[in-house]
Enzyme design. Structure first.
Site, PDB file in Angstrom:
ATOM      1  N   ASP A   5      45.079  23.614  15.626  1.00  0.00           N
ATOM      2  CA  ASP A   5      45.155  22.307  14.974  1.00  0.00           C
ATOM      3  C   ASP A   5      45.463  21.314  16.090  1.00  0.00           C
ATOM      4  OD1 ASP A   5      45.945  19.944  13.796  1.00  0.00           O
ATOM      5  OD2 ASP A   5      46.966  20.919  12.128  1.00  0.00           O
ATOM      6  N   THR A  49      34.046  25.451  14.758  1.00  0.00           N
ATOM      7  CA  THR A  49      33.662  26.399  13.711  1.00  0.00           C
ATOM      8  C   THR A  49      32.531  25.866  12.830  1.00  0.00           C
ATOM      9  OG1 THR A  49      35.379  25.547  12.244  1.00  0.00           O
ATOM     10  CG2 THR A  49      35.977  27.417  13.643  1.00  0.00           C
ATOM     11  N   TYR A  58      39.080   5.080  11.743  1.00  0.00           N
ATOM     12  CA  TYR A  58      38.133   5.866  12.551  1.00  0.00           C
ATOM     13  C   TYR A  58      37.626   5.038  13.734  1.00  0.00           C
ATOM     14  CZ  TYR A  58      34.068   8.918  13.445  1.00  0.00           C
ATOM     15  OH  TYR A  58      33.143   9.750  14.014  1.00  0.00           O
ATOM     16  N   ASN A 102      36.165  17.800  20.654  1.00  0.00           N
ATOM     17  CA  ASN A 102      35.133  17.429  19.662  1.00  0.00           C
ATOM     18  C   ASN A 102      35.664  17.249  18.241  1.00  0.00           C
ATOM     19  OD1 ASN A 102      32.216  17.675  18.435  1.00  0.00           O
ATOM     20  ND2 ASN A 102      33.386  19.355  17.506  1.00  0.00           N
TER      21      ASN A 102
HETATM   22  P1  NAI Z   1      32.315  18.245  11.201  1.00  0.00           P
HETATM   23  O1  NAI Z   1      33.178  17.761  10.089  1.00  0.00           O
HETATM   24  O2  NAI Z   1      31.071  18.971  10.870  1.00  0.00           O
HETATM   25  O3  NAI Z   1      33.171  19.112  12.208  1.00  0.00           O
HETATM   26  C1  NAI Z   1      34.404  18.621  12.675  1.00  0.00           C
HETATM   27  C2  NAI Z   1      35.256  19.784  13.061  1.00  0.00           C
HETATM   28  O4  NAI Z   1      36.563  19.307  13.438  1.00  0.00           O
HETATM   29  C3  NAI Z   1      35.474  20.760  11.894  1.00  0.00           C
HETATM   30  O5  NAI Z   1      35.320  22.081  12.367  1.00  0.00           O
HETATM   31  C4  NAI Z   1      36.910  20.486  11.484  1.00  0.00           C
HETATM   32  O6  NAI Z   1      37.551  21.607  10.907  1.00  0.00           O
HETATM   33  C5  NAI Z   1      37.515  20.146  12.833  1.00  0.00           C
HETATM   34  N1  NAI Z   1      38.809  19.487  12.692  1.00  0.00           N
HETATM   35  C6  NAI Z   1      39.153  18.439  11.930  1.00  0.00           C
HETATM   36  N2  NAI Z   1      40.466  18.191  12.042  1.00  0.00           N
HETATM   37  C7  NAI Z   1      40.962  19.110  12.906  1.00  0.00           C
HETATM   38  C8  NAI Z   1      42.244  19.370  13.448  1.00  0.00           C
HETATM   39  N3  NAI Z   1      43.333  18.663  13.089  1.00  0.00           N
HETATM   40  N4  NAI Z   1      42.376  20.388  14.334  1.00  0.00           N
HETATM   41  C9  NAI Z   1      41.334  21.128  14.684  1.00  0.00           C
HETATM   42  N5  NAI Z   1      40.085  20.949  14.223  1.00  0.00           N
HETATM   43  C10 NAI Z   1      39.907  19.938  13.332  1.00  0.00           C
HETATM   44  O7  NAI Z   1      31.996  16.985  12.100  1.00  0.00           O
HETATM   45  P2  NAI Z   1      30.873  16.709  13.206  1.00  0.00           P
HETATM   46  O8  NAI Z   1      29.915  15.770  12.616  1.00  0.00           O
HETATM   47  O9  NAI Z   1      30.405  17.966  13.801  1.00  0.00           O
HETATM   48  O10 NAI Z   1      31.763  15.864  14.229  1.00  0.00           O
HETATM   49  C11 NAI Z   1      32.127  16.306  15.522  1.00  0.00           C
HETATM   50  C12 NAI Z   1      32.638  15.091  16.273  1.00  0.00           C
HETATM   51  O11 NAI Z   1      31.602  14.124  16.377  1.00  0.00           O
HETATM   52  C13 NAI Z   1      33.823  14.392  15.590  1.00  0.00           C
HETATM   53  O12 NAI Z   1      34.752  13.959  16.560  1.00  0.00           O
HETATM   54  C14 NAI Z   1      33.174  13.209  14.923  1.00  0.00           C
HETATM   55  O13 NAI Z   1      34.067  12.138  14.719  1.00  0.00           O
HETATM   56  C15 NAI Z   1      32.098  12.862  15.939  1.00  0.00           C
HETATM   57  N6  NAI Z   1      31.018  12.061  15.425  1.00  0.00           N
HETATM   58  C16 NAI Z   1      30.245  12.540  14.397  1.00  0.00           C
HETATM   59  C17 NAI Z   1      29.238  11.749  13.892  1.00  0.00           C
HETATM   60  C18 NAI Z   1      28.365  12.209  12.761  1.00  0.00           C
HETATM   61  O14 NAI Z   1      27.587  11.383  12.263  1.00  0.00           O
HETATM   62  N7  NAI Z   1      28.413  13.470  12.339  1.00  0.00           N
HETATM   63  C19 NAI Z   1      28.979  10.405  14.427  1.00  0.00           C
HETATM   64  C20 NAI Z   1      29.810  10.034  15.531  1.00  0.00           C
HETATM   65  C21 NAI Z   1      30.815  10.846  15.995  1.00  0.00           C
END
Ligand code: NAI
Length: 260
Positions: A65, A15, A158, A92
């Protein structure tokens, strides 16, 4: 031909951030997409926008979730009932808290492990049967991180969870190959990407987003943060038949962060 023609993909955390960009890219490439997340308003917005661009029935939103095994079963049933099958899972969803080995509370530890590690385990385990039913090439792609490769004092839980994602990826890939299942299992490890998670990290560390970007850019030899589409394209490669001989591995997409 589009790279995901005739494929059905379930994307978690779709989302916003990298997941949302991935849902749009996969639809552009011909896939039907199940947008999974916890925010109904955002999920319904992304669903409507993808359907407006690609035709009704291209995308559906489902509230998932990832920490709930029962909810995973419901999401997979929903994907099969809406689209008839499931070929691709992108694990993701993720969260992070800036806490070190001393300040990490049991609550924070459990929350991060539940989402970033156990959620990935549940997803891998629960999709295998549905993917086997398709009789078609299938792929699981999970999100690791540079933090699974190098230590980061401030992100203790993490780092642990992201290193575990790579170990689980190797084990699940071997299981599928050894059981003659046409399911490849891989991971993508991003460097720092400018998403809502980065904005939250900046806030938690008391920095403006400009200060955060300037500090993070220095960590990447390419000299900047990554963009969500640069990770979505790596997921696309791993999910598509272009990666038909790739399993059990992690693709670093980190602007050279771990090359130093
Ligand atoms: P974001 O915070 O923009 O999006 C993460 C999404 O995961 C959100 O939609 C959130 O609601 C969802 N989420 C969190 N807990 C949840 C749960 N229990 N059930 C269902 N959905 C859940 O983060 P972003 O940056 O788009 O990250 C995506 C992936 O990339 C993550 O796994 C993050 O750890 C990884 N990542 C991100 C980096 C960054 O610098 N943004 C760096 C390295 C990895």
């Amino acid at each position: 031909m589009k790279r995901l023609e005739n494929k059905v993909a379930l994307i978690t955390g779709a989302t916003k951030g990298i997941g949302e960009t991935t849902a749009r890219l996969f639809a552009d490439e011909g896939a039907k997409v199940l947008i999974c997340g916890r925010n109904d308003a955002d999920g319904q917005r992304v669903e409507a926008e993808i359907n407006a661009a690609h035709g009704a029935g291209t995308a559906r939103y489902f509230k998932l979730d990832v920490t709930s095994m029962d909810n995973w079963k419901e999401a997979i049933d929903f994907a099969e009932s809406q689209f008839g099958k499931l070929n691709i899972l992108v694990n993701n969803a993720g969260i992070s808290y800036p806490e070190n080995v001393v300040t990490t509370t049991p609550e924070i530890w459990n929350k991060v492990i539940a989402t970033n590690q156990t959620g990935v385990f549940y997803g891998m385990q629960q999709v295998i049967e549905a993917m086997a039913r398709t009789g078609e090439p299938c792929a699981i792609v999970s999100t690791a991180s540079v933090d699974g490769h190098v230590g980061d004092e401030l992100y203790f839980a993490y780092c642990a969870a992201k290193a575990a994602v790579e170990a689980m990826t190797r084990c699940a890939a071997l299981y599928c190959a050894n059981h003659k299942l046409d399911i490849r299992v891989n991971a993508v490890a991003p460097g720092y990407i400018l998403t809502p998670m980065a904005e939250e990290d900046a806030r938690q560390n008391g920095k403006t987003i400009e200060e955060y970007c300037a500090d993070c850019a220095e960590l990447h030899p390419i000299g900047r943060l990554g963009r969500p589409d640069e990770i979505a394209k790596a997921y696309l490669y791993m999910a598509s038949d272009d990666a038909s001989f790739v399993t059990g591995t992690t693709l670093m997409v980190d602007g050279g962060y771990t090359a130093r």
